[in-house]
Design a protein around this motif. Sequence first.
Motif, PDB file in Angstrom:
ATOM      1  N   ALA A  10       0.804  -1.215   0.041  1.00 54.85           N
ATOM      2  CA  ALA A  10       0.034   0.043   0.087  1.00 54.85           C
ATOM      3  C   ALA A  10       0.842   1.258  -0.032  1.00 54.85           C
ATOM      4  N   GLY A  11       1.967   1.252   0.637  1.00 56.51           N
ATOM      5  CA  GLY A  11       2.889   2.418   0.531  1.00 56.51           C
ATOM      6  C   GLY A  11       3.194   2.981  -0.564  1.00 56.51           C
ATOM      7  N   GLU A  15       1.391   8.191  -1.702  1.00 57.39           N
ATOM      8  CA  GLU A  15       1.425   9.422  -2.275  1.00 57.39           C
ATOM      9  C   GLU A  15       0.585   9.854  -3.588  1.00 57.39           C
ATOM     10  N   PHE A  21      -3.077   0.489   5.052  1.00 54.70           N
ATOM     11  CA  PHE A  21      -3.947  -0.254   6.068  1.00 54.70           C
ATOM     12  C   PHE A  21      -3.676   0.038   7.406  1.00 54.70           C
ATOM     13  N   ARG A  22      -2.274   0.220   7.617  1.00 58.16           N
ATOM     14  CA  ARG A  22      -1.916   0.035   9.036  1.00 58.16           C
ATOM     15  C   ARG A  22      -1.364   1.522   9.604  1.00 58.16           C
ATOM     16  N   ASP A  23      -1.242   2.298   8.742  1.00 53.85           N
ATOM     17  CA  ASP A  23      -0.645   3.697   9.280  1.00 53.85           C
ATOM     18  C   ASP A  23      -1.622   4.679  10.035  1.00 53.85           C
ATOM     19  N   GLN A  86       0.705  -6.459  -3.746  1.00 59.76           N
ATOM     20  CA  GLN A  86      -0.150  -6.718  -2.844  1.00 59.76           C
ATOM     21  C   GLN A  86      -1.694  -5.822  -3.096  1.00 59.76           C
ATOM     22  N   HIS A 104      -3.399  -9.977  -4.157  1.00 64.68           N
ATOM     23  CA  HIS A 104      -4.655  -9.806  -3.527  1.00 64.68           C
ATOM     24  C   HIS A 104      -6.008  -9.441  -4.390  1.00 64.68           C
ATOM     25  N   VAL A 146      -9.091 -10.604  -2.646  1.00 69.35           N
ATOM     26  CA  VAL A 146      -8.807 -11.739  -1.782  1.00 69.35           C
ATOM     27  C   VAL A 146      -9.053 -11.128  -0.187  1.00 69.35           C
ATOM     28  N   PHE A 148      -9.706 -11.189   3.932  1.00 70.84           N
ATOM     29  CA  PHE A 148      -8.824 -11.732   5.149  1.00 70.84           C
ATOM     30  C   PHE A 148      -9.612 -13.176   5.209  1.00 70.84           C
ATOM     31  N   THR A 173       5.675  -1.815   2.158  1.00 72.92           N
ATOM     32  CA  THR A 173       4.645  -2.728   2.710  1.00 72.92           C
ATOM     33  C   THR A 173       4.954  -2.971   4.171  1.00 72.92           C
ATOM     34  N   SER A 174       4.232  -3.398   5.270  1.00 73.53           N
ATOM     35  CA  SER A 174       4.614  -3.301   6.446  1.00 73.53           C
ATOM     36  C   SER A 174       5.168  -4.798   6.663  1.00 73.53           C
ATOM     37  N   VAL A 177       1.531  -9.204   6.577  1.00 70.81           N
ATOM     38  CA  VAL A 177       0.577 -10.022   6.186  1.00 70.81           C
ATOM     39  C   VAL A 177       1.167 -11.142   5.293  1.00 70.81           C
ATOM     40  N   ASP A 197      11.012   2.146   2.466  1.00 73.55           N
ATOM     41  CA  ASP A 197       9.639   2.129   3.061  1.00 73.55           C
ATOM     42  C   ASP A 197      10.290   3.335   4.154  1.00 73.55           C
ATOM     43  N   PRO A 198       9.383   4.295   4.507  1.00 75.87           N
ATOM     44  CA  PRO A 198       9.773   5.383   5.567  1.00 75.87           C
ATOM     45  C   PRO A 198      10.048   4.427   6.925  1.00 75.87           C
ATOM     46  N   ALA A 217       8.485   6.198  -1.076  1.00 75.26           N
ATOM     47  CA  ALA A 217       8.805   5.584  -2.288  1.00 75.26           C
ATOM     48  C   ALA A 217       8.990   6.518  -3.291  1.00 75.26           C
TER      49      ALA A 217
END
Length: 236
Positions: A10-11, A15, A21-23, A86, A104, A146, A148, A173-174, A177, A197-198, A217
């Motif tokens: 997602a990252g 921009e 999703f998780r930020d 993803q 996904h 896809v 969860f 990406t974190s 997943v 990734d930051p 990115a």
Amino acid sequence: MKKIVVLTGAGISAESGIKTFRDSDGLWENYRVEDVATPEAWENNYELVLNFYNERLQQLDKAFPNDGHNYLTKLESHYEVQIITQNVDDLHEKAGSSNVLHLHGELRKKRSQVNPDYILEIDKTENQIKKGDLCPWGQQMRPHIVWFGEAVPLIEEAAKLVEQADIFIIIGTSMAVYPAAGLIYYVKPGIPIYYIDPKANETPNVSKNTIRIAEKASIGVAQLVNELLEKAKNAN
Ligand code: OAD
């Protein structure tokens, strides 16, 4: 030509105005993930799920690739490039990347709930999956996503591609997943792995020898792509 395999999350689209999703605070575009992105959600309230993905689809029309997506396409002049994303958006394609595997699913497609191989492009003029849009087996068409708790049908194909990589790049990406995050274990020993990734320095789920580039990115991909293009030119 050397083969570069890129895993994006997602990252890389952040921009371009698409939320990760998780930020945030656990809400995704003001929804709880369990209410819109699970088979149970579809079972309980498919109209809410359809509305949610139709909104995402309409948002996509206003989103454009950023330098992260754009610089990746430049690599194709000197490398064979395979992107494994993803993301369900189409920003890699819009940027012009030739080989994109969507692990996904894809927002612009819909599929039958009873026959997972019956997949159609969503009509451009309608730009939504309508209630009452039925598959040939009489069931409501669902988003080609896809959710969860569902299997990831393309994971084996993705793992094979990763095994062929001469260079592996992870972007935005974190790495939280699975099975997507586990693709890193298919990289052959000795192959360089870059992680842009930051929060690259905070993520434990990458191997020890990974080269971490703690940048957004747009900045990190531009830097690395220029570096890799220089290397390829000097090698010729
Ligand atoms: P996450 O939301 O888990 O992670 C987003 C990552 O992007 C984080 O590591 C951020 O630090 C990073 N990030 C934020 N801004 C960035 C920028 N400008 N440039 C680069 N990176 C940036 O998203 P994913 O890892 O993609 O699955 O999540 C994986 C999967 O979980 C998704 O595909 C989705 C979700 O549930 C499904 O929908 C099946």
